[in-house]
Design a protein around this motif. Structure first.
Motif, mmCIF file in Angstrom:
data_model
loop_
_atom_site.group_PDB
_atom_site.id
_atom_site.type_symbol
_atom_site.label_atom_id
_atom_site.label_comp_id
_atom_site.label_asym_id
_atom_site.label_seq_id
_atom_site.Cartn_x
_atom_site.Cartn_y
_atom_site.Cartn_z
ATOM 1 N N LEU A 145 0.832 -1.217 0.000
ATOM 2 C CA LEU A 145 0.000 0.000 0.000
ATOM 3 C C LEU A 145 0.858 1.255 0.000
ATOM 4 C CD1 LEU A 145 -2.709 1.497 0.334
ATOM 5 C CD2 LEU A 145 -2.545 1.140 2.797
ATOM 6 N N ARG A 146 2.003 1.191 0.723
ATOM 7 C CA ARG A 146 2.910 2.346 0.764
ATOM 8 C C ARG A 146 4.087 2.149 -0.179
ATOM 9 N NH1 ARG A 146 4.664 5.933 5.948
ATOM 10 N NH2 ARG A 146 3.131 7.538 5.539
ATOM 11 N N GLY A 147 3.918 1.336 -1.206
ATOM 12 C CA GLY A 147 4.994 1.013 -2.116
ATOM 13 C C GLY A 147 5.289 2.103 -3.122
ATOM 14 N N GLY A 148 6.222 1.782 -4.042
ATOM 15 C CA GLY A 148 6.627 2.734 -5.073
ATOM 16 C C GLY A 148 7.990 2.360 -5.594
ATOM 17 N N ILE A 173 -1.660 6.310 10.415
ATOM 18 C CA ILE A 173 -0.657 6.964 9.570
ATOM 19 C C ILE A 173 -1.441 7.400 8.336
ATOM 20 C CG2 ILE A 173 1.406 6.628 8.169
ATOM 21 C CD1 ILE A 173 2.186 4.380 10.161
ATOM 22 N N ALA A 174 -1.437 8.690 8.049
ATOM 23 C CA ALA A 174 -2.273 9.196 6.951
ATOM 24 C C ALA A 174 -1.804 8.650 5.609
ATOM 25 C CB ALA A 174 -2.238 10.713 6.935
ATOM 26 N N GLN A 175 -2.742 8.092 4.851
ATOM 27 C CA GLN A 175 -2.395 7.669 3.488
ATOM 28 C C GLN A 175 -2.192 8.925 2.641
ATOM 29 O OE1 GLN A 175 -5.116 4.858 1.721
ATOM 30 N NE2 GLN A 175 -4.081 4.904 -0.251
ATOM 31 N N ARG A 176 -1.105 8.957 1.879
ATOM 32 C CA ARG A 176 -0.808 10.126 1.060
ATOM 33 C C ARG A 176 -1.967 10.371 0.093
ATOM 34 N NH1 ARG A 176 4.103 6.308 -0.005
ATOM 35 N NH2 ARG A 176 3.215 4.871 -1.498
ATOM 36 N N ASP A 199 3.584 12.875 4.476
ATOM 37 C CA ASP A 199 4.064 13.179 5.825
ATOM 38 C C ASP A 199 5.580 13.358 5.823
ATOM 39 O OD1 ASP A 199 5.255 10.641 6.082
ATOM 40 O OD2 ASP A 199 3.563 9.810 7.198
ATOM 41 N N LYS A 229 5.225 6.803 10.861
ATOM 42 C CA LYS A 229 5.744 5.449 11.073
ATOM 43 C C LYS A 229 6.894 5.508 12.090
ATOM 44 C CE LYS A 229 6.268 1.063 10.089
ATOM 45 N NZ LYS A 229 5.232 0.062 10.328
ATOM 46 N N THR A 230 7.734 6.535 11.962
ATOM 47 C CA THR A 230 8.836 6.771 12.896
ATOM 48 C C THR A 230 8.345 6.809 14.346
ATOM 49 O OG1 THR A 230 9.953 8.074 11.197
ATOM 50 C CG2 THR A 230 10.709 8.397 13.452
ATOM 51 N N ASP A 274 8.009 11.610 7.066
ATOM 52 C CA ASP A 274 8.775 10.420 6.671
ATOM 53 C C ASP A 274 8.899 10.352 5.155
ATOM 54 O OD1 ASP A 274 9.302 9.399 9.190
ATOM 55 O OD2 ASP A 274 7.618 8.000 9.204
ATOM 56 N N GLU A 275 7.756 10.536 4.482
ATOM 57 C CA GLU A 275 7.745 10.450 3.012
ATOM 58 C C GLU A 275 8.538 11.595 2.388
ATOM 59 O OE1 GLU A 275 3.492 8.182 2.337
ATOM 60 O OE2 GLU A 275 3.472 10.270 2.968
ATOM 61 N N ASP A 302 14.500 6.460 7.366
ATOM 62 C CA ASP A 302 13.556 7.364 6.697
ATOM 63 C C ASP A 302 12.957 6.683 5.465
ATOM 64 O OD1 ASP A 302 13.741 9.537 8.392
ATOM 65 O OD2 ASP A 302 15.234 10.588 7.204
ATOM 66 N N TYR A 357 5.861 7.358 -5.650
ATOM 67 C CA TYR A 357 5.007 6.819 -4.590
ATOM 68 C C TYR A 357 3.710 6.341 -5.240
ATOM 69 C CZ TYR A 357 7.789 8.635 -0.643
ATOM 70 O OH TYR A 357 8.771 8.878 0.287
ATOM 71 N N ALA A 358 3.384 5.064 -5.017
ATOM 72 C CA ALA A 358 2.142 4.511 -5.565
ATOM 73 C C ALA A 358 1.001 4.720 -4.568
ATOM 74 C CB ALA A 358 2.329 3.031 -5.858
ATOM 75 N N ASN A 359 -0.223 4.455 -5.012
ATOM 76 C CA ASN A 359 -1.400 4.481 -4.136
ATOM 77 C C ASN A 359 -1.605 5.817 -3.429
ATOM 78 O OD1 ASN A 359 -1.970 1.731 -4.714
ATOM 79 N ND2 ASN A 359 -0.393 1.121 -3.245
ATOM 80 N N ASN A 368 10.681 3.717 6.488
ATOM 81 C CA ASN A 368 9.397 4.142 7.052
ATOM 82 C C ASN A 368 8.457 4.689 5.981
ATOM 83 O OD1 ASN A 368 10.096 3.414 9.625
ATOM 84 N ND2 ASN A 368 10.839 5.437 10.194
ATOM 85 N N ALA A 369 9.004 5.440 5.046
ATOM 86 C CA ALA A 369 8.165 6.054 4.012
ATOM 87 C C ALA A 369 7.494 4.999 3.132
ATOM 88 C CB ALA A 369 8.996 6.992 3.146
ATOM 89 N N ALA A 405 0.277 1.630 14.018
ATOM 90 C CA ALA A 405 -0.825 2.364 13.387
ATOM 91 C C ALA A 405 -0.930 1.945 11.929
ATOM 92 C CB ALA A 405 -0.573 3.862 13.501
ATOM 93 N N VAL A 444 -1.956 2.394 7.884
ATOM 94 C CA VAL A 444 -2.035 3.472 6.893
ATOM 95 C C VAL A 444 -3.490 3.594 6.445
ATOM 96 C CG1 VAL A 444 -1.291 4.239 4.607
ATOM 97 C CG2 VAL A 444 0.337 3.083 6.124
#
Lengths: 213, 213
Positions: free
Chosen positions: A171-174, B141-144, B194, B100-101, B196-197, A196, B176-178, A199-200, B110, B112
């Motif tokens: 879900l947080r891939g890329g 964790i908020a989804q982008r 966020d 995530k950190t 981290d990203e 970093d 970044y996917a999704n 986690n991202a 938590a 996403v």
């Protein structure tokens, strides 16, 4: 046994054998680095006392590399971070690998560099139990990279020094671009990113990635 | 004027006009979110006292959203984080958006999730100047996501709720996917990620990204 039964039996055999065919595995294990320090012998002397031997507590995946019992406090113009792990063995020049996240806390701008590329990088104060030193340079954010043997480089169709893109699923891939290939005779296959970056993309120590170029 | 001069003159005119042709801009500004809290009226009462009005100190880019003067300490089973900013206005249900950190420090996992999708998420203790409460759920964790108007959705060829991939340039770039599209009549164009990203890809508040689908 009639033709029908013979056919079924043969089919079953072929399917069973087919199950044994191994698909080549192009996935690469991930190693997640937190902030850490490499020290020269001179700097070990200054921080821990003349001739002090660093204490290995854990081998790392790359041959000859290990985590030490010892930690230091690192101090920038805006703040300090305690308990930063020292990694062995000693090096020619001390190097402090921090996270982008740490730059805000320490109050300094570290460039993204490959290990050892220290020319023009900022310095930092290291505080140990027997003294403190001000490094003139050596603070970097490690550029992500993939350690591999020359055989693996051939298998992946890449060469030492090449920059590749890696794919992370989920879900947080890329993808992360500009991942440096570091191929030599002794390296273990492992993709090194920092916390970093882990986690991202929600990467864990058990995660695997693939090269997409 | 001979044919040659006429040709040169015409060429110069055409080139000059060509320079005025505007390429449509498909870049999207980035908004970087640190950990923050949204509170219900009941929870404001419990933490700050009955009827306490939250104090706006800064408008955010999305219409009607603002940062408050007030902060809280958030406490998980393993640790606490102080000075976590409250964002207004009040909501139906309190929600704590962490990094995530932070999960390692707080000692909780938590998921996403998109804002408001709180079913089954973990709880956390909030400590304010007039009391503390244990939220039963609401830590994510908020989804982008990308806020945009319906006109922009049409321009980008995407629709509300669609998941797209975004491209980030630079040495630490990648994709970044999704990334969820959140299109409605009032939103300002902005891609929310966020810290981290942002740190993993070296994005700054002035950065721009593009949708690659």
């Amino acid at each position: 046994m009639g033709k029908y039964d013979a056919l079924v039996e043969l089919l079953l055999e072929v399917v069973k054998e087919g199950g044994d065919i191994k698909q080549e595995d192009y996935s690469i294990p991930v190693g997640i680095s937190n902030r850490h320090i490499h020290l020269s012998r001179n700097d070990v002397n200054a921080l821990f006392g003349e001739g002090y031997p660093l204490t290995k507590i854990k081998d790392l995946s790359q041959p000859g590399q290990y985590a030490c019992k010892e930690t230091l406090t690192i101090c920038g113009p805006k703040g300090a971070i305690e308990n930063v792990r020292i990694l062995g063995p000693e090096r020619q020049e001390s190097q402090v690998e921090i996270l982008k996240t740490d730059c805000f806390k320490l109050g300094l701008k570290a460039p993204v560099k490959l290990s050892g590329e220290l020319q023009g990088t900022p310095g930092i104060t290291l505080v140990g139990p027997k003294g403190s030193i001000l490094l003139g340079q050596g603070v970097i954010i490690a550029q992500r990279h993939i350690h591999m043997s020359l055989e693996n480089a051939q298998r992946f169709g890449v060469r030492d020094g090449e920059l590749v893109t890696i794919q992370i699923s989920g879900l947080r891939g890329g993808t992360y671009a500009n991942v440096a290939v570091r191929a030599n005779t002794t390296s273990q296959l492992e993709c090194h990113i920092d916390t970093d970056e882990a986690n991202a993309m929600e990467l864990a120590p058990t995660s695997k990635i693939t090269i997409v170029k």
